[in-house]
Design a protein around this motif. Sequence first.
Motif, short mmCIF file in Angstrom:
data_model
loop_
_atom_site.label_atom_id
_atom_site.label_comp_id
_atom_site.label_asym_id
_atom_site.label_seq_id
_atom_site.Cartn_x
_atom_site.Cartn_y
_atom_site.Cartn_z
N ALA A 342 0.84 -1.20 0.00
CA ALA A 342 0.00 0.00 0.00
C ALA A 342 0.87 1.25 0.00
N TYR A 343 1.95 1.21 0.77
CA TYR A 343 2.87 2.35 0.82
C TYR A 343 3.46 2.62 -0.57
N ASP A 344 3.95 1.55 -1.23
CA ASP A 344 4.54 1.72 -2.56
C ASP A 344 3.50 2.06 -3.61
N ALA A 345 2.24 1.65 -3.40
CA ALA A 345 1.19 1.98 -4.36
C ALA A 345 0.98 3.49 -4.43
N VAL A 346 0.99 4.15 -3.27
CA VAL A 346 0.85 5.61 -3.26
C VAL A 346 2.04 6.26 -3.95
N TRP A 347 3.23 5.72 -3.72
CA TRP A 347 4.41 6.27 -4.40
C TRP A 347 4.31 6.04 -5.92
N ALA A 348 3.81 4.90 -6.34
CA ALA A 348 3.64 4.64 -7.77
C ALA A 348 2.66 5.64 -8.38
N VAL A 349 1.59 5.97 -7.65
CA VAL A 349 0.63 6.95 -8.13
C VAL A 349 1.30 8.32 -8.27
N ALA A 350 2.06 8.70 -7.25
CA ALA A 350 2.72 10.01 -7.28
C ALA A 350 3.72 10.10 -8.42
N LEU A 351 4.50 9.06 -8.64
CA LEU A 351 5.48 9.07 -9.73
C LEU A 351 4.79 9.11 -11.09
N ALA A 352 3.68 8.36 -11.22
CA ALA A 352 2.94 8.37 -12.49
C ALA A 352 2.33 9.75 -12.75
N PHE A 353 1.76 10.36 -11.69
CA PHE A 353 1.22 11.72 -11.85
C PHE A 353 2.32 12.70 -12.22
N ASN A 354 3.49 12.51 -11.63
CA ASN A 354 4.59 13.42 -11.92
C ASN A 354 4.98 13.34 -13.40
N LYS A 355 5.07 12.11 -13.95
CA LYS A 355 5.38 11.94 -15.37
C LYS A 355 4.29 12.54 -16.24
N THR A 356 3.04 12.29 -15.85
CA THR A 356 1.92 12.78 -16.64
C THR A 356 1.89 14.30 -16.65
N MET A 357 2.18 14.92 -15.50
CA MET A 357 2.19 16.38 -15.42
C MET A 357 3.22 16.98 -16.36
N GLU A 358 4.40 16.36 -16.40
CA GLU A 358 5.44 16.87 -17.29
C GLU A 358 4.99 16.81 -18.74
N LYS A 359 4.34 15.73 -19.12
CA LYS A 359 3.87 15.59 -20.50
C LYS A 359 2.74 16.57 -20.80
N LEU A 360 1.82 16.72 -19.85
CA LEU A 360 0.70 17.63 -20.06
C LEU A 360 1.15 19.08 -20.07
N ASN A 361 2.14 19.41 -19.26
CA ASN A 361 2.64 20.78 -19.23
C ASN A 361 3.20 21.18 -20.59
N ARG A 362 3.84 20.22 -21.25
CA ARG A 362 4.37 20.52 -22.58
C ARG A 362 3.24 20.76 -23.58
N GLN A 363 2.06 20.18 -23.28
CA GLN A 363 0.90 20.36 -24.16
C GLN A 363 0.01 21.51 -23.68
N GLY A 364 0.44 22.17 -22.62
CA GLY A 364 -0.37 23.26 -22.10
C GLY A 364 -1.59 22.81 -21.34
N LYS A 365 -1.54 21.61 -20.80
CA LYS A 365 -2.67 21.08 -20.06
C LYS A 365 -2.25 20.82 -18.62
N SER A 366 -3.23 20.45 -17.79
CA SER A 366 -2.98 20.16 -16.38
C SER A 366 -3.82 18.97 -15.95
N LEU A 367 -3.30 18.28 -14.94
CA LEU A 367 -4.07 17.16 -14.37
C LEU A 367 -5.38 17.64 -13.76
N LYS A 368 -5.41 18.87 -13.33
CA LYS A 368 -6.64 19.37 -12.73
C LYS A 368 -7.77 19.47 -13.74
N ASP A 369 -7.41 19.40 -15.04
CA ASP A 369 -8.44 19.47 -16.07
C ASP A 369 -9.09 18.11 -16.36
N PHE A 370 -8.62 17.07 -15.68
CA PHE A 370 -9.13 15.72 -15.98
C PHE A 370 -10.60 15.59 -15.60
#
Length: 828
Positions: A342-370
């Motif tokens: 469970a501890y590592d699952a939260v870390w996996a979520v955070a790391l995945a969100f971090n990668k996704t944010m970087e990709k969305l930022n390049r596209q001018g988007k945000s995770l908050k728009d999901f």
Amino acid sequence: MTYEIFLVFLVVGGRTTFASPTAVTAVNDDSVLHIAGIFPIGGKGGWQGGQACEPAAMLALEDVNERSDLLPGFTLRLHWNDSECEPGLGASVMYNLLYNKPQKLMLLAGCSTVCTTVAEAAKMWNLVVLCYGASSPALSDRNRFPTLFRTHPSATVHNPTRIKLMEKFGWSRVAILQQAEEVFISTVEDLEARCKRSGIEIITRQSFLSDPTDAVRNLRRQDARVIVGLFYVVAARRVLCEVFKQKLYGKSHVWFFIGWYEDNWFEENLDQEGIKCTAEEMRMAAEGHLTTEALMWNQNEQRTISGMTTNDFRERLNKALKKSYDIDKGRYPEGYQEAPLAYDAVWAVALAFNKTMEKLNRQGKSLKDFTYTDKETADNIYSAINSTQFLGVSGYVAFSSQGDRIALTQIEQVVNGKYILLGYYDTQSDNLTWFNRERWSGGKVPQDRTIVRRVLRTVSLGLFVSMCTISLVGILWAAALILFNFLHRHRRVIQLSQPACNTLMLVGVVLCLGSVFPLGLDGRFVEREAYPSVCTARSWLLCTGFSLAYGAMFSKVWRVHRLTTKAKADPKADEGWKLYVMVGGFLFVDVALLLSWQLTDPPERGIEVFPLEDPLSTEDDVKIRPELEHCESQHSTVWLGVLYGYKGLVLIFGLFLAYETRSIKVKGINDSRLVGMSIYNVVVLCLITAPVTMVIASQQDAGYAFVALSIIFCCFLSMALIFVPKVIEVMRHPGEKEGRGTDGAPSDGGMTREEEERYRSLLAENDELQKLISAKEEKIRLLKQRLEEKEAAEGGGMRGKQRHGGRRRQVDSTAGEGKKCSTLARTE
């Protein structure tokens, strides 16, 4: 970090339940990324691992949010509720979490049944689901669960380890006991397929819903020794109690349990769950069982992505759990082993969100728009988590193409009530690391089955030697009597007893006594391929021997009966050669029956199998399966019925003839009464032996002894009755000439053939004289009657007197002639 606590009121299927506290935040906070969580905590069945996994997830949230390089400008928040490991309640919790603001970006879930329901539905909202505590192999189906990942390895990861252990310890026969849940059903199906490929036999597969009593009893009936158990921990305690009651533990049994139970699971909650076994009994039943589990705790003291070592995490988790659980006494909450997941699952979520944010930022988007209709962002999150790899407190975290966690498997064993690490198994490289720490009751590896030793029951050697020795003595005695019969064949005592019949009888005795040898031959002396020959020898020797010996005696009493009943009508009807024809007829019938049996339905070696028996003394798990050889054929009952019927008729008819001639002494056969006595004994013994041997056929010593002694007794008694008087007579008169005794008279009151023919001719002449006398007497009577009539008519006178005197002289002359004939007949 601020948490606002509240109780959520849920109504599911008409049932009212209260959910556990949920951490929420302000709805309009744009710097917060929200995820939903479902934790099984307060249920009464299934896996309630949320008790330890929820605090571990909260620790992960703290650590993630403290990292400035992770999710910059955002805070990760978890909104969760209790599913009680109930799929219906879990679905209700999911709907409440998703339809109540704020917008959730991902869903965490635990318990296989809940994850199955949640993950199958989450694709409709374009949500990625990450399961920290779900091992069901069914969740590996990408078509059914396209957005599912899990930090908990699939339950099928245990199966290669189980197969490896079975091969290591030489177990090729196993049983399976499972709870009727999808996670276990799919695991068993995978295990069955792997066992089949590895040549391991699954003798039975038992399942149960809540009460395992009948299933465990069936394992005992199937003689299961190596048993794989797949069930939740609550059911595991019920199973273990029943295992103790059925005595399916100890040196003869080994159990495979799931490794994610708590270390003291078999001693906890016994009273609360109504387990009718004491803690000591549960420890006894649990001793020696094996567990396999994916590594859920990092085995190296390395700094993980959070900066902590495994021990650091354990200390923090224990500190958090002390508020609610008495872990100082070793009473850990359920799910403690899965807490790193469970501890590592939260870390996996955070790391995945971090990668996704970087990709969305390049596209001018945000995770908050999901939104739940934003498939593009959902695919970005999916790709990010699919490529996530890091070193966590549960070990190296990576996901396969099916979304499964790739992990090593560890093997443990309960020794003296404590789990001992035995080794690790890497399924990817097929590498087993073994520490040789296993301990077995009895000091040896349990066997996968009761070793059944096939033991052939054979006739006792002493009994066989004794019977054969007595039979050999009888054969030598019979051979000596044959020689005696031949050397003294011209002696009257031998000649008048039909010496040829005596020889045939002795030959039959030799064959009968010879049958004692093959009757005692069995697997100790002959190979199984040669056993049919032994069967053939038994039947031929005994049947032909009986026909020769008994047939010779039967022909003698038959001749006596014929002489006493038919001599007057046909004095020449009974010739000596007919005796031999009768014996030959008996022998011909035997040969015809035996040949027909041999050619159409030859006897083969049959095995009678007896129930298992305990050995006299052995520490091994061994049972004895006694076997007994028999001569059998497809229609042996029919053939034996024909033979017994034929022989029985001959025996009964012989008994009748012997009884009819019991007081008759014929001069042509001087030993007829002794032969009759022999027939009595043979018939009685045969009528007793035949049914008794059929009853005791399964008792090799008793059966052989009874048959052998009956044969020996019949043969010895017959030889003694018929030949001992003859031997004594010859010994009393050693100088006797042929046909006469020492005084010139017949030594035994018998007659030669010439005297017998003369005797018969005198009998015939006597009959003729008797007829002549009867005719003369009738003539005399008629003459006397006529004389009386004349005297009455004439009335007297001289002339009448003279005539009367003349007639009287004539009558007297006729009467004198009749008296002479009568005197002659009496003289003859």
